[in-house]
Design a protein around this motif. Structure first.
Motif, PDB file in Angstrom:
ATOM      1  N   PRO A   7      76.215 -31.955 -12.339  1.00 44.99           N
ATOM      2  CA  PRO A   7      75.916 -32.365 -13.723  1.00 44.99           C
ATOM      3  C   PRO A   7      76.786 -31.648 -14.743  1.00 44.99           C
ATOM      4  CG  PRO A   7      74.352 -30.700 -13.045  1.00 44.99           C
ATOM      5  CD  PRO A   7      75.259 -30.935 -11.858  1.00 44.99           C
ATOM      6  N   VAL A   8      76.878 -32.257 -15.915  1.00 43.73           N
ATOM      7  CA  VAL A   8      77.490 -31.597 -17.069  1.00 43.73           C
ATOM      8  C   VAL A   8      76.353 -31.088 -17.950  1.00 43.73           C
ATOM      9  CG1 VAL A   8      77.639 -33.751 -18.402  1.00 43.73           C
ATOM     10  CG2 VAL A   8      79.134 -31.842 -18.969  1.00 43.73           C
ATOM     11  N   LYS A   9      76.516 -29.905 -18.512  1.00 41.22           N
ATOM     12  CA  LYS A   9      75.458 -29.333 -19.349  1.00 41.22           C
ATOM     13  C   LYS A   9      75.232 -30.197 -20.580  1.00 41.22           C
ATOM     14  CE  LYS A   9      76.161 -24.553 -17.894  1.00 41.22           C
ATOM     15  NZ  LYS A   9      76.563 -23.181 -18.304  1.00 41.22           N
ATOM     16  N   ASN A  10      73.971 -30.348 -20.931  1.00 36.76           N
ATOM     17  CA  ASN A  10      73.600 -31.212 -22.058  1.00 36.76           C
ATOM     18  C   ASN A  10      74.246 -30.784 -23.370  1.00 36.76           C
ATOM     19  OD1 ASN A  10      72.024 -32.856 -20.465  1.00 36.76           O
ATOM     20  ND2 ASN A  10      70.127 -31.753 -20.878  1.00 36.76           N
ATOM     21  N   LYS A  11      74.554 -29.488 -23.505  1.00 39.29           N
ATOM     22  CA  LYS A  11      75.106 -29.012 -24.786  1.00 39.29           C
ATOM     23  C   LYS A  11      76.424 -29.711 -25.118  1.00 39.29           C
ATOM     24  CE  LYS A  11      77.524 -24.957 -22.900  1.00 39.29           C
ATOM     25  NZ  LYS A  11      77.596 -23.485 -22.914  1.00 39.29           N
ATOM     26  N   PHE A  12      77.199 -30.093 -24.103  1.00 44.28           N
ATOM     27  CA  PHE A  12      78.459 -30.777 -24.377  1.00 44.28           C
ATOM     28  C   PHE A  12      78.216 -32.204 -24.864  1.00 44.28           C
ATOM     29  CE2 PHE A  12      79.719 -27.431 -21.384  1.00 44.28           C
ATOM     30  CZ  PHE A  12      80.723 -26.826 -22.120  1.00 44.28           C
ATOM     31  N   GLY A  77      92.956 -17.092 -23.539  1.00 40.04           N
ATOM     32  CA  GLY A  77      92.100 -16.196 -22.770  1.00 40.04           C
ATOM     33  C   GLY A  77      90.696 -16.750 -22.664  1.00 40.04           C
ATOM     34  N   PHE A  78      89.714 -15.843 -22.582  1.00 38.49           N
ATOM     35  CA  PHE A  78      88.322 -16.276 -22.561  1.00 38.49           C
ATOM     36  C   PHE A  78      87.878 -16.620 -23.978  1.00 38.49           C
ATOM     37  CE2 PHE A  78      88.258 -13.385 -18.763  1.00 38.49           C
ATOM     38  CZ  PHE A  78      88.065 -14.390 -17.829  1.00 38.49           C
ATOM     39  N   VAL A  79      87.048 -17.638 -24.124  1.00 34.63           N
ATOM     40  CA  VAL A  79      86.511 -18.022 -25.425  1.00 34.63           C
ATOM     41  C   VAL A  79      84.989 -18.146 -25.317  1.00 34.63           C
ATOM     42  CG1 VAL A  79      88.634 -19.243 -26.057  1.00 34.63           C
ATOM     43  CG2 VAL A  79      86.746 -20.518 -25.020  1.00 34.63           C
ATOM     44  N   SER A  80      84.328 -18.114 -26.454  1.00 34.37           N
ATOM     45  CA  SER A  80      82.872 -18.271 -26.469  1.00 34.37           C
ATOM     46  C   SER A  80      82.498 -19.718 -26.143  1.00 34.37           C
ATOM     47  CB  SER A  80      82.319 -17.903 -27.846  1.00 34.37           C
ATOM     48  OG  SER A  80      82.729 -18.871 -28.805  1.00 34.37           O
ATOM     49  N   ASP A  81      81.244 -19.931 -25.798  1.00 31.26           N
ATOM     50  CA  ASP A  81      80.766 -21.289 -25.508  1.00 31.26           C
ATOM     51  C   ASP A  81      80.938 -22.201 -26.719  1.00 31.26           C
ATOM     52  OD1 ASP A  81      80.113 -20.537 -22.964  1.00 31.26           O
ATOM     53  OD2 ASP A  81      77.951 -20.428 -23.305  1.00 31.26           O
ATOM     54  N   SER A  86      84.067 -26.704 -29.331  1.00 28.89           N
ATOM     55  CA  SER A  86      84.924 -27.182 -30.405  1.00 28.89           C
ATOM     56  C   SER A  86      86.320 -27.534 -29.890  1.00 28.89           C
ATOM     57  CB  SER A  86      85.015 -26.127 -31.512  1.00 28.89           C
ATOM     58  OG  SER A  86      85.891 -26.543 -32.532  1.00 28.89           O
ATOM     59  N   LEU A  87      86.851 -26.722 -28.990  1.00 32.80           N
ATOM     60  CA  LEU A  87      88.183 -26.984 -28.425  1.00 32.80           C
ATOM     61  C   LEU A  87      88.195 -28.307 -27.661  1.00 32.80           C
ATOM     62  CD1 LEU A  87      89.098 -23.394 -27.217  1.00 32.80           C
ATOM     63  CD2 LEU A  87      90.420 -24.763 -28.855  1.00 32.80           C
ATOM     64  N   TYR A  88      87.163 -28.537 -26.867  1.00 32.61           N
ATOM     65  CA  TYR A  88      87.060 -29.816 -26.148  1.00 32.61           C
ATOM     66  C   TYR A  88      87.021 -30.985 -27.130  1.00 32.61           C
ATOM     67  CZ  TYR A  88      85.863 -28.078 -21.398  1.00 32.61           C
ATOM     68  OH  TYR A  88      85.870 -27.527 -20.149  1.00 32.61           O
ATOM     69  N   ALA A  89      86.124 -30.892 -28.102  1.00 30.09           N
ATOM     70  CA  ALA A  89      85.866 -32.026 -28.995  1.00 30.09           C
ATOM     71  C   ALA A  89      87.085 -32.398 -29.836  1.00 30.09           C
ATOM     72  CB  ALA A  89      84.674 -31.716 -29.900  1.00 30.09           C
ATOM     73  N   ASN A  90      87.914 -31.432 -30.168  1.00 26.78           N
ATOM     74  CA  ASN A  90      89.028 -31.679 -31.078  1.00 26.78           C
ATOM     75  C   ASN A  90      90.372 -31.869 -30.379  1.00 26.78           C
ATOM     76  OD1 ASN A  90      87.848 -31.530 -33.872  1.00 26.78           O
ATOM     77  ND2 ASN A  90      87.073 -29.621 -33.017  1.00 26.78           N
ATOM     78  N   ALA A  91      90.384 -31.755 -29.060  1.00 27.45           N
ATOM     79  CA  ALA A  91      91.635 -31.934 -28.317  1.00 27.45           C
ATOM     80  C   ALA A  91      92.026 -33.410 -28.253  1.00 27.45           C
ATOM     81  CB  ALA A  91      91.490 -31.378 -26.906  1.00 27.45           C
ATOM     82  N   GLU A  92      93.320 -33.654 -28.147  1.00 25.95           N
ATOM     83  CA  GLU A  92      93.802 -35.014 -27.887  1.00 25.95           C
ATOM     84  C   GLU A  92      93.336 -35.459 -26.510  1.00 25.95           C
ATOM     85  OE1 GLU A  92      95.919 -36.932 -30.252  1.00 25.95           O
ATOM     86  OE2 GLU A  92      94.691 -35.431 -31.246  1.00 25.95           O
ATOM     87  N   ALA A  93      93.501 -34.568 -25.527  1.00 26.89           N
ATOM     88  CA  ALA A  93      93.067 -34.856 -24.160  1.00 26.89           C
ATOM     89  C   ALA A  93      92.978 -33.543 -23.395  1.00 26.89           C
ATOM     90  CB  ALA A  93      94.039 -35.802 -23.460  1.00 26.89           C
ATOM     91  N   LEU A  94      92.170 -33.549 -22.342  1.00 24.73           N
ATOM     92  CA  LEU A  94      92.161 -32.460 -21.373  1.00 24.73           C
ATOM     93  C   LEU A  94      93.205 -32.775 -20.309  1.00 24.73           C
ATOM     94  CD1 LEU A  94      90.597 -29.893 -20.170  1.00 24.73           C
ATOM     95  CD2 LEU A  94      89.581 -31.592 -18.631  1.00 24.73           C
TER      96      LEU A  94
END
Length: 199
Positions: A7-12, A77-81, A86-94
């Protein structure tokens, strides 16, 4: 065998979807910096295309990757949750160049409404929907990835549709599938259908 995807965590799934292109658009990679993740391919493509690339994570391969990285590649490096959401949501693509049996980060990106450009193997085949949530490239080469990036730029992406697909892998869906599978197996066992368990 019955395979139930992780599963993917609901927070995403609750992250606000991007409504406009950021003033400084970027592509994103997330994971441990180890050789099999093939982040070197991403860096080579970013260097060639002058592509803004942010890499989240640490690992044994970090020193080598930093040596080959051009000026458009940023190591976070490491980032907070919260920052990761925010990085996921604003990226062009993963960007996902590695072979993984599953690959949870693909689901995290899609749950955030972000498409995936992935190597066409392993979990990418089942955890993304090509043409709707992803573009899959056939070879782990810079040339194959560059072609996929060109295809990506020529397409319009529906971030609501991407999230809708990811909802099929929510924690609630995972729990219900596990429960249904266990209950079905138990019913078969009680009713004497034991060939399922003993051969």
């Amino acid at each position: 065998s019955i395979v139930i995807p992780p599963p993917v965590k609901n927070k995403f799934l609750e992250t606000p979807l991007r409504t406009a292109t950021p003033t400084q658009p970027y592509f994103l990679a997330v994971g441990r910096m180890v050789p099999y993740k093939r982040f070197d391919l991403l860096i080579e493509a970013a260097n060639e295309l002058k592509l803004p690339l942010k890499i989240v994570g640490k690992g044994q391969d970090e020193k080598r990757l930093k040596k080959i990285a051009g000026p458009t590649v940023e190591f976070l490096g490491f980032v907070s949750d919260d920052e990761l959401q925010s990085l996921y949501a604003n990226a062009e693509a993963l960007l996902f160049p590695q072979y993984e049996d599953a690959g949870i980060v693909q689901l995290e990106a899609q749950a955030s409404g972000t498409p995936v450009i992935a190597y066409d193997a392993g979990g990418a085949k089942t955890l993304t929907k090509e043409g709707v949530t992803s573009i899959l490239f056939p070879e782990q080469t810079k040339e194959s990835l560059v072609r996929a990036l060109e295809q990506f730029k020529a397409k319009t992406w529906d971030r609501d549709a991407i999230r809708a697909f990811a909802k099929g892998f929510s924690q609630d869906v995972f729990r219900s599938k596990i429960q249904a599978t266990v209950e079905s197996a138990y019913d078969d066992f009680k009713n004497g259908k034991r060939d399922r368990f003993f051969s």
